[in-house]
Design an enzyme around this catalytic site. Structure first.
Site, mmCIF file in Angstrom:
data_model
loop_
_atom_site.group_PDB
_atom_site.id
_atom_site.type_symbol
_atom_site.label_atom_id
_atom_site.label_comp_id
_atom_site.label_asym_id
_atom_site.label_seq_id
_atom_site.Cartn_x
_atom_site.Cartn_y
_atom_site.Cartn_z
ATOM 1 N N GLY A 35 -30.973 0.193 -1.359
ATOM 2 C CA GLY A 35 -30.049 0.884 -0.355
ATOM 3 C C GLY A 35 -28.870 0.988 0.178
ATOM 4 O O GLY A 35 -27.985 1.975 0.208
ATOM 5 N N GLU A 36 -28.522 -0.545 0.250
ATOM 6 C CA GLU A 36 -27.584 -1.034 0.902
ATOM 7 C C GLU A 36 -25.940 -0.435 -0.253
ATOM 8 O O GLU A 36 -26.206 -1.024 -1.305
ATOM 9 C CB GLU A 36 -27.379 -2.357 1.572
ATOM 10 C CG GLU A 36 -28.218 -2.891 2.328
ATOM 11 C CD GLU A 36 -28.566 -4.237 3.130
ATOM 12 O OE1 GLU A 36 -27.651 -4.787 1.994
ATOM 13 O OE2 GLU A 36 -29.391 -4.956 4.395
ATOM 14 N N ARG A 91 -19.789 17.880 16.252
ATOM 15 C CA ARG A 91 -20.031 18.978 16.805
ATOM 16 C C ARG A 91 -20.203 19.234 17.969
ATOM 17 O O ARG A 91 -20.326 19.281 19.076
ATOM 18 C CB ARG A 91 -21.449 19.889 16.291
ATOM 19 C CG ARG A 91 -20.662 20.511 14.755
ATOM 20 C CD ARG A 91 -21.487 21.303 13.783
ATOM 21 N NE ARG A 91 -21.602 20.208 13.384
ATOM 22 C CZ ARG A 91 -23.667 20.684 12.307
ATOM 23 N NH1 ARG A 91 -23.340 22.296 12.185
ATOM 24 N NH2 ARG A 91 -23.757 20.103 11.333
ATOM 25 N N GLN A 92 -21.318 17.232 18.089
ATOM 26 C CA GLN A 92 -21.298 17.129 19.207
ATOM 27 C C GLN A 92 -20.000 16.581 20.496
ATOM 28 O O GLN A 92 -19.717 15.075 20.254
ATOM 29 C CB GLN A 92 -22.579 15.448 19.382
ATOM 30 C CG GLN A 92 -23.010 15.588 21.015
ATOM 31 C CD GLN A 92 -23.956 15.766 21.609
ATOM 32 O OE1 GLN A 92 -25.286 16.635 21.029
ATOM 33 N NE2 GLN A 92 -24.663 16.144 22.588
ATOM 34 N N HIS A 124 -14.506 19.860 13.901
ATOM 35 C CA HIS A 124 -15.370 20.726 14.863
ATOM 36 C C HIS A 124 -13.967 21.380 16.206
ATOM 37 O O HIS A 124 -14.062 22.511 16.673
ATOM 38 C CB HIS A 124 -16.554 20.237 15.103
ATOM 39 C CG HIS A 124 -17.283 21.818 15.658
ATOM 40 N ND1 HIS A 124 -17.137 23.044 15.570
ATOM 41 C CD2 HIS A 124 -18.107 22.150 16.724
ATOM 42 C CE1 HIS A 124 -17.868 23.973 16.185
ATOM 43 N NE2 HIS A 124 -18.822 23.333 16.837
ATOM 44 N N ASP A 161 -18.768 33.710 16.531
ATOM 45 C CA ASP A 161 -18.941 33.483 17.518
ATOM 46 C C ASP A 161 -17.852 33.022 17.530
ATOM 47 O O ASP A 161 -16.437 33.087 17.363
ATOM 48 C CB ASP A 161 -19.895 32.003 17.662
ATOM 49 C CG ASP A 161 -18.979 30.605 17.516
ATOM 50 O OD1 ASP A 161 -17.899 30.433 17.078
ATOM 51 O OD2 ASP A 161 -20.232 30.124 16.870
ATOM 52 N N LYS A 184 -21.924 34.933 19.046
ATOM 53 C CA LYS A 184 -23.969 34.688 18.226
ATOM 54 C C LYS A 184 -24.213 34.078 19.097
ATOM 55 O O LYS A 184 -23.719 32.896 20.404
ATOM 56 C CB LYS A 184 -22.746 33.257 17.544
ATOM 57 C CG LYS A 184 -24.361 32.565 17.347
ATOM 58 C CD LYS A 184 -23.256 31.374 16.066
ATOM 59 C CE LYS A 184 -23.283 30.107 16.361
ATOM 60 N NZ LYS A 184 -22.808 29.531 15.221
ATOM 61 N N ARG A 186 -27.237 30.946 19.996
ATOM 62 C CA ARG A 186 -28.348 30.000 19.213
ATOM 63 C C ARG A 186 -29.680 30.132 19.879
ATOM 64 O O ARG A 186 -29.908 29.230 20.926
ATOM 65 C CB ARG A 186 -27.837 28.840 19.078
ATOM 66 C CG ARG A 186 -28.633 27.890 18.245
ATOM 67 C CD ARG A 186 -27.595 26.203 17.768
ATOM 68 N NE ARG A 186 -26.578 26.497 16.551
ATOM 69 C CZ ARG A 186 -26.946 27.027 15.453
ATOM 70 N NH1 ARG A 186 -27.691 27.326 14.661
ATOM 71 N NH2 ARG A 186 -25.701 27.111 14.605
ATOM 72 N N ASP A 210 -15.882 30.443 8.423
ATOM 73 C CA ASP A 210 -16.235 29.620 9.584
ATOM 74 C C ASP A 210 -15.976 27.945 9.383
ATOM 75 O O ASP A 210 -15.108 27.691 8.255
ATOM 76 C CB ASP A 210 -17.960 29.714 10.261
ATOM 77 C CG ASP A 210 -18.606 28.405 11.042
ATOM 78 O OD1 ASP A 210 -17.543 28.553 12.425
ATOM 79 O OD2 ASP A 210 -19.689 29.070 11.769
HETATM 80 C C1 R5P Z 1 -21.177 25.489 15.108
HETATM 81 O O1 R5P Z 1 -20.424 26.373 16.072
HETATM 82 C C2 R5P Z 1 -20.338 26.207 14.376
HETATM 83 O O2 R5P Z 1 -18.818 26.131 13.474
HETATM 84 C C3 R5P Z 1 -21.193 26.355 12.705
HETATM 85 O O3 R5P Z 1 -21.272 27.845 13.399
HETATM 86 C C4 R5P Z 1 -22.186 25.411 12.827
HETATM 87 O O4 R5P Z 1 -22.191 24.495 12.709
HETATM 88 C C5 R5P Z 1 -23.470 26.293 11.676
HETATM 89 O O5 R5P Z 1 -24.088 25.709 11.271
HETATM 90 P P1 R5P Z 1 -25.175 26.429 10.881
HETATM 91 O O6 R5P Z 1 -24.690 26.568 8.809
HETATM 92 O O7 R5P Z 1 -26.492 25.641 10.966
HETATM 93 O O8 R5P Z 1 -25.577 28.121 11.908
#
Ligand code: R5P
Length: 281
Positions: A35-36, A91-92, A124, A161, A184, A186, A210
């Site tokens: 896999g490398e 996203r983090q 993001h 969102d 939204k 989660r 999105d």
């Molecule tokens: C989150 O803030 C992003 O903008 C996306 O809405 C999110 O990553 C979408 O993830 P999923 O398809 O798992 O709901």
């Protein structure tokens, strides 16, 4: 400016070379049985300008981006830019709980090192790039998404969102239609709920826009809220279509159309980010 494509971004790399009126540098990229990765750039890049294009998802493509850096920079190009069309782990963007890794900044720093420029597409949270490197900047492929939506006769553009309002409102403006947003919540990594809200969607062709579609939970919940509000059709458009697990099946059942860009190669990648990347370079 010549283009080196990693194995995650062959399609976009080829389109970028066309847009730049340049060429794709031949490379040998393969995997050993364990896999490398093995990476070799098969042309001397000394004194040349080069853009290396590599999405860093899933993880093995991140390692490949580091190997491409070593191979390219060792040849001493005049200018070398890393384009990461989809920068994974972005996203983090905060330490939400004590002890968490700040993956966007930690991995961005590792990627950005050594390049004259580090370019991401619809990352993001663009603000995190300030902590990554002075050479880091973000560009957007959403004008290409807007162009696609103009051709689809959309009447309303919706952000799923509140966090995406600033990203999605300009898309509605570019399409020339009204904008609205959902609210939204989660529940867990796969499930979201859309809070009740009055929506002027009755009889309208609605596009949800999105940055990322991962499990599809966000888009599926948003589509169901819009259909309940009387939308005549609902399509979804994103920059990065990851489609984890059964997301594509789930979304095809919920939507009239699903489209993404070629920052991530998939069956829905009918929009190219190449013009946006070429303009930025
Ligand atoms: C989150 O803030 C992003 O903008 C996306 O809405 C999110 O990553 C979408 O993830 P999923 O398809 O798992 O709901």
């Amino acid at each position: 400016m010549d283009v080196v494509s990693g194995s995650a971004s062959g399609l976009l790399g080829a389109r970028l070379a066309v847009a730049l009126d340049s060429k794709v540098v031949p490379c040998e990229i393969r995997r050993f049985p364990d896999g490398e990765a093995y990476v070799r750039v098969a042309e001397d890049l000394a004194g040349r300008e080069v853009a290396v294009v590599q999405t860093t998802w899933p993880d093995p493509h991140f390692v490949e981006a580091l190997l491409l850096r070593d191979a390219v920079l060792a040849m001493r190009p005049r200018r070398a830019v890393l384009v990461v069309p989809y920068f994974a782990y972005a996203r983090q963007d905060k330490r939400f709980k004590p002890g968490e890794a700040l993956s966007s900044v930690a991995l961005g720093k590792v990627l950005a090192e050594g390049w004259d420029e580090f370019v991401t597409v619809d990352v993001h949270s663009p603000e995190i790039l300030k902590q990554v490197s002075p050479a880091a900047r973000n560009i957007s492929a959403l004008s290409e998404v807007a162009q696609y939506l103009r051709g689809k006769g959309v009447d309303l553009v919706v952000s799923p969102d509140e966090g995406s309002i600033d990203r999605v409102r300009p898309v509605a403006e570019a399409v020339g239609v009204p904008f609205d947003h959902l609210v939204k919540n989660r529940i867990d990594s796969e499930r979201v709920e859309i809070a009740p809200k009055s929506l002027h969607a009755k009889g309208k062709r609605v596009a949800i826009v999105d940055d990322i579609v991962s499990t599809g939970g966000t888009i599926a919940a948003a589509a169901s809220a819009l259909k309940a509000a009387g939308a005549s059709s609902v399509l979804a458009a994103c920059t990065h279509g990851l489609y984890a697990g059964g997301a594509l099946k789930r979304l095809h059942a919920a939507l009239d159309d699903l489209v993404s860009t070629d920052t991530v190669e998939s069956a829905t990648a009918r929009i190219s980010a190449a013009p946006a990347v070429a303009a930025a370079l």
